[in-house]
Design a protein around this motif. Sequence first.
Motif, PDB file in Angstrom:
ATOM      1  N   GLN A 230       1.324  -8.956  -1.756  1.00  0.00           N
ATOM      2  CA  GLN A 230       1.220  -7.556  -2.159  1.00  0.00           C
ATOM      3  C   GLN A 230       0.666  -6.687  -1.035  1.00  0.00           C
ATOM      4  OE1 GLN A 230       2.568  -6.891  -4.909  1.00  0.00           O
ATOM      5  NE2 GLN A 230       1.861  -4.923  -5.663  1.00  0.00           N
ATOM      6  N   ALA A 231      -0.290  -7.225  -0.282  1.00  0.00           N
ATOM      7  CA  ALA A 231      -0.891  -6.453   0.806  1.00  0.00           C
ATOM      8  C   ALA A 231       0.065  -6.253   1.971  1.00  0.00           C
ATOM      9  CB  ALA A 231      -2.164  -7.151   1.293  1.00  0.00           C
ATOM     10  N   LEU A 232       1.073  -7.124   2.092  1.00  0.00           N
ATOM     11  CA  LEU A 232       2.008  -7.056   3.215  1.00  0.00           C
ATOM     12  C   LEU A 232       3.318  -6.369   2.853  1.00  0.00           C
ATOM     13  CD1 LEU A 232       1.504 -10.641   4.682  1.00  0.00           C
ATOM     14  CD2 LEU A 232       0.596  -8.508   5.593  1.00  0.00           C
ATOM     15  N   LYS A 233       3.448  -5.903   1.618  1.00  0.00           N
ATOM     16  CA  LYS A 233       4.702  -5.276   1.189  1.00  0.00           C
ATOM     17  C   LYS A 233       4.812  -3.846   1.709  1.00  0.00           C
ATOM     18  CE  LYS A 233       5.635  -7.810  -3.101  1.00  0.00           C
ATOM     19  NZ  LYS A 233       5.727  -7.704  -4.585  1.00  0.00           N
ATOM     20  N   PRO A 234       5.970  -3.465   2.207  1.00  0.00           N
ATOM     21  CA  PRO A 234       6.201  -2.043   2.550  1.00  0.00           C
ATOM     22  C   PRO A 234       6.339  -1.223   1.270  1.00  0.00           C
ATOM     23  CG  PRO A 234       8.199  -3.308   2.874  1.00  0.00           C
ATOM     24  CD  PRO A 234       7.131  -4.299   2.537  1.00  0.00           C
ATOM     25  N   MET A 235       6.374   0.100   1.411  1.00  0.00           N
ATOM     26  CA  MET A 235       6.377   0.991   0.255  1.00  0.00           C
ATOM     27  C   MET A 235       7.575   0.763  -0.658  1.00  0.00           C
ATOM     28  SD  MET A 235       4.592   3.292  -1.250  1.00  0.00           S
ATOM     29  CE  MET A 235       3.466   3.657   0.096  1.00  0.00           C
ATOM     30  N   ASP A 236       8.746   0.517  -0.077  1.00  0.00           N
ATOM     31  CA  ASP A 236       9.937   0.359  -0.920  1.00  0.00           C
ATOM     32  C   ASP A 236       9.894  -0.910  -1.761  1.00  0.00           C
ATOM     33  OD1 ASP A 236      10.083  -1.181   1.354  1.00  0.00           O
ATOM     34  OD2 ASP A 236      12.258  -1.023   1.544  1.00  0.00           O
TER      35      ASP A 236
ATOM     36  N   ALA B 220     -18.650  -3.464  -0.030  1.00  0.00           N
ATOM     37  CA  ALA B 220     -17.968  -3.662  -1.309  1.00  0.00           C
ATOM     38  C   ALA B 220     -17.952  -2.371  -2.119  1.00  0.00           C
ATOM     39  CB  ALA B 220     -18.661  -4.770  -2.106  1.00  0.00           C
ATOM     40  N   PHE B 221     -19.062  -1.634  -2.104  1.00  0.00           N
ATOM     41  CA  PHE B 221     -19.110  -0.356  -2.816  1.00  0.00           C
ATOM     42  C   PHE B 221     -18.107   0.621  -2.219  1.00  0.00           C
ATOM     43  CE2 PHE B 221     -20.664   4.020  -2.720  1.00  0.00           C
ATOM     44  CZ  PHE B 221     -20.772   4.295  -4.074  1.00  0.00           C
ATOM     45  N   TYR B 222     -18.053   0.670  -0.902  1.00  0.00           N
ATOM     46  CA  TYR B 222     -17.124   1.595  -0.240  1.00  0.00           C
ATOM     47  C   TYR B 222     -15.679   1.243  -0.562  1.00  0.00           C
ATOM     48  CZ  TYR B 222     -14.456   3.836   3.453  1.00  0.00           C
ATOM     49  OH  TYR B 222     -13.521   4.556   4.139  1.00  0.00           O
ATOM     50  N   MET B 223     -15.345  -0.051  -0.468  1.00  0.00           N
ATOM     51  CA  MET B 223     -13.986  -0.475  -0.750  1.00  0.00           C
ATOM     52  C   MET B 223     -13.618  -0.239  -2.211  1.00  0.00           C
ATOM     53  SD  MET B 223     -12.103  -1.441   1.707  1.00  0.00           S
ATOM     54  CE  MET B 223     -12.122  -1.944   3.408  1.00  0.00           C
ATOM     55  N   ASN B 224     -14.568  -0.479  -3.115  1.00  0.00           N
ATOM     56  CA  ASN B 224     -14.302  -0.249  -4.532  1.00  0.00           C
ATOM     57  C   ASN B 224     -14.060   1.236  -4.815  1.00  0.00           C
ATOM     58  OD1 ASN B 224     -14.465  -1.400  -7.432  1.00  0.00           O
ATOM     59  ND2 ASN B 224     -15.899   0.313  -7.496  1.00  0.00           N
ATOM     60  N   THR B 225     -14.869   2.094  -4.190  1.00  0.00           N
ATOM     61  CA  THR B 225     -14.695   3.535  -4.361  1.00  0.00           C
ATOM     62  C   THR B 225     -13.362   3.994  -3.778  1.00  0.00           C
ATOM     63  OG1 THR B 225     -17.093   3.825  -4.193  1.00  0.00           O
ATOM     64  CG2 THR B 225     -15.736   5.781  -3.931  1.00  0.00           C
ATOM     65  N   LEU B 226     -13.056   3.486  -2.582  1.00  0.00           N
ATOM     66  CA  LEU B 226     -11.807   3.864  -1.926  1.00  0.00           C
ATOM     67  C   LEU B 226     -10.597   3.381  -2.720  1.00  0.00           C
ATOM     68  CD1 LEU B 226     -10.462   5.145   0.569  1.00  0.00           C
ATOM     69  CD2 LEU B 226     -10.584   2.892   1.669  1.00  0.00           C
ATOM     70  N   THR B 227     -10.678   2.144  -3.239  1.00  0.00           N
ATOM     71  CA  THR B 227      -9.575   1.585  -4.016  1.00  0.00           C
ATOM     72  C   THR B 227      -9.346   2.382  -5.294  1.00  0.00           C
ATOM     73  OG1 THR B 227     -10.041  -0.625  -3.142  1.00  0.00           O
ATOM     74  CG2 THR B 227      -8.717  -0.501  -5.132  1.00  0.00           C
ATOM     75  N   SER B 228     -10.436   2.800  -5.947  1.00  0.00           N
ATOM     76  CA  SER B 228     -10.304   3.589  -7.177  1.00  0.00           C
ATOM     77  C   SER B 228      -9.578   4.907  -6.910  1.00  0.00           C
ATOM     78  CB  SER B 228     -11.686   3.864  -7.774  1.00  0.00           C
ATOM     79  OG  SER B 228     -12.346   2.653  -8.092  1.00  0.00           O
ATOM     80  N   LYS B 229      -9.865   5.499  -5.762  1.00  0.00           N
ATOM     81  CA  LYS B 229      -9.190   6.748  -5.403  1.00  0.00           C
ATOM     82  C   LYS B 229      -7.724   6.508  -5.057  1.00  0.00           C
ATOM     83  CE  LYS B 229     -13.399   8.912  -3.588  1.00  0.00           C
ATOM     84  NZ  LYS B 229     -14.080   9.442  -2.368  1.00  0.00           N
TER      85      LYS B 229
ATOM     86  N   GLN C 237      -1.101   2.703  -3.147  1.00  0.00           N
ATOM     87  CA  GLN C 237      -1.054   1.374  -3.748  1.00  0.00           C
ATOM     88  C   GLN C 237      -1.101   0.266  -2.697  1.00  0.00           C
ATOM     89  OE1 GLN C 237      -1.095   0.727  -7.115  1.00  0.00           O
ATOM     90  NE2 GLN C 237      -1.491   2.918  -7.259  1.00  0.00           N
ATOM     91  N   GLY C 238      -0.386   0.444  -1.599  1.00  0.00           N
ATOM     92  CA  GLY C 238      -0.393  -0.557  -0.541  1.00  0.00           C
ATOM     93  C   GLY C 238      -1.743  -0.670   0.126  1.00  0.00           C
ATOM     94  N   MET C 239      -2.400   0.478   0.359  1.00  0.00           N
ATOM     95  CA  MET C 239      -3.733   0.460   0.964  1.00  0.00           C
ATOM     96  C   MET C 239      -4.751  -0.178   0.026  1.00  0.00           C
ATOM     97  SD  MET C 239      -4.044   4.102   2.988  1.00  0.00           S
ATOM     98  CE  MET C 239      -3.347   5.123   1.674  1.00  0.00           C
ATOM     99  N   ALA C 240      -4.609   0.042  -1.280  1.00  0.00           N
ATOM    100  CA  ALA C 240      -5.501  -0.585  -2.252  1.00  0.00           C
ATOM    101  C   ALA C 240      -5.339  -2.102  -2.234  1.00  0.00           C
ATOM    102  CB  ALA C 240      -5.224  -0.036  -3.648  1.00  0.00           C
ATOM    103  N   ALA C 241      -4.099  -2.579  -2.118  1.00  0.00           N
ATOM    104  CA  ALA C 241      -3.859  -4.017  -2.026  1.00  0.00           C
ATOM    105  C   ALA C 241      -4.450  -4.595  -0.741  1.00  0.00           C
ATOM    106  CB  ALA C 241      -2.356  -4.295  -2.089  1.00  0.00           C
ATOM    107  N   ALA C 242      -4.343  -3.852   0.361  1.00  0.00           N
ATOM    108  CA  ALA C 242      -4.920  -4.306   1.631  1.00  0.00           C
ATOM    109  C   ALA C 242      -6.441  -4.371   1.551  1.00  0.00           C
ATOM    110  CB  ALA C 242      -4.486  -3.368   2.757  1.00  0.00           C
ATOM    111  N   ALA C 243      -7.048  -3.382   0.899  1.00  0.00           N
ATOM    112  CA  ALA C 243      -8.505  -3.369   0.747  1.00  0.00           C
ATOM    113  C   ALA C 243      -8.973  -4.556  -0.089  1.00  0.00           C
ATOM    114  CB  ALA C 243      -8.950  -2.057   0.109  1.00  0.00           C
ATOM    115  N   GLY C 244      -8.241  -4.863  -1.148  1.00  0.00           N
ATOM    116  CA  GLY C 244      -8.591  -6.018  -1.975  1.00  0.00           C
ATOM    117  C   GLY C 244      -8.497  -7.321  -1.216  1.00  0.00           C
ATOM    118  N   LEU C 245      -7.493  -7.442  -0.352  1.00  0.00           N
ATOM    119  CA  LEU C 245      -7.341  -8.657   0.444  1.00  0.00           C
ATOM    120  C   LEU C 245      -8.471  -8.796   1.461  1.00  0.00           C
ATOM    121  CD1 LEU C 245      -5.626 -11.113   1.157  1.00  0.00           C
ATOM    122  CD2 LEU C 245      -4.326  -9.678   2.734  1.00  0.00           C
ATOM    123  N   ILE C 246      -8.879  -7.689   2.062  1.00  0.00           N
ATOM    124  CA  ILE C 246      -9.983  -7.723   3.036  1.00  0.00           C
ATOM    125  C   ILE C 246     -11.265  -8.209   2.366  1.00  0.00           C
ATOM    126  CG2 ILE C 246     -11.485  -6.258   4.446  1.00  0.00           C
ATOM    127  CD1 ILE C 246      -9.032  -4.569   5.109  1.00  0.00           C
TER     128      ILE C 246
END
Length: 290
Positions: free
Chosen positions: A41-47, A238-247, A255-264
């Motif tokens: 999911q973190a490596l998927k392009p937008m399409d 973790a707080f920063y990533m959680n806040t960023l992911t929620s936004k 969506q792709g950036m949120a998946a990348a943040a979760g993988l990190i």
Amino acid sequence: MSIKSTKINPDKFHISQWKFYVILLALSTFMILPIIFMFSQALKPMDELFLYPPRFLVHKPTMENFGDLMSQTSTTLVPITRYLFNSVIITGSVVLLTCLVSAMAGFALSKKNFMMKKVIFEANIIAMMFVPAAVMIPRYFIIETLGLTDTFLGHILPLLALPVSVFLVKQFVDQIPDSLLDAASIDGANDFVLFRKIIFPMIMPALATVAILAFQLAWNNIETSVIFMNDENLKTFAFYMNTLTSKLENNVAGQGMAAAAGLIMFIPNLIIFIFMQSKVINTMAHSGLK
């Protein structure tokens, strides 16, 4: 008529073991699917992210999501390196102190005799049943009374109370023969020497398990940043990533950036478990023995 028994070498494959390998292979494949999906999911392009029907595996992997995430984090007032620095210091301190406290508590509860020993151990077992939300308010009053808000100790101190680690170490120390400690005591060893030269080296597998649990608790923790920290410079990665992911999750393009943040956030947990998983199995095998 004598019956000859066939001895199987556990270090070599035998044809009679194929059924076990088939079952274990199927189970391990099923259990690893979420990890594969997270990387995919973190490596998927937008399409591919919004393709219908959705694909489990990525067809055209790209690092674009990670690049977009880094550019997104560069626009914040507090640099991402500050959040990462806070998490490294807090996680390292929690892991070291939790191992030390758990080792000393396990040694005392297992090998020393003192008043209310059984009551304290029973209280520790009862504490294992409490979820973090149940003790959130008492923790806040304790940290507030001690004046530890907006300090690193405000992050570290609440995370040191890990009842399961004391339980695991205590059960592991129970397996150490009392005669070994008695012989060392006759030779003049005090409690500090017994702990440092005998107990501590022999409970390293249990402490490896405690280190994993403490690492996961501290690295993924956002509670202390939300409750005890008002200064943005003291909050965790973790707080920063959680806040960023929620936004980002509220934005289609994010969506792709949120998946990348979760993988990190997930990768450090995966790495430490891979290197210490044998110690975890050894500890679980001993923790229930009497």
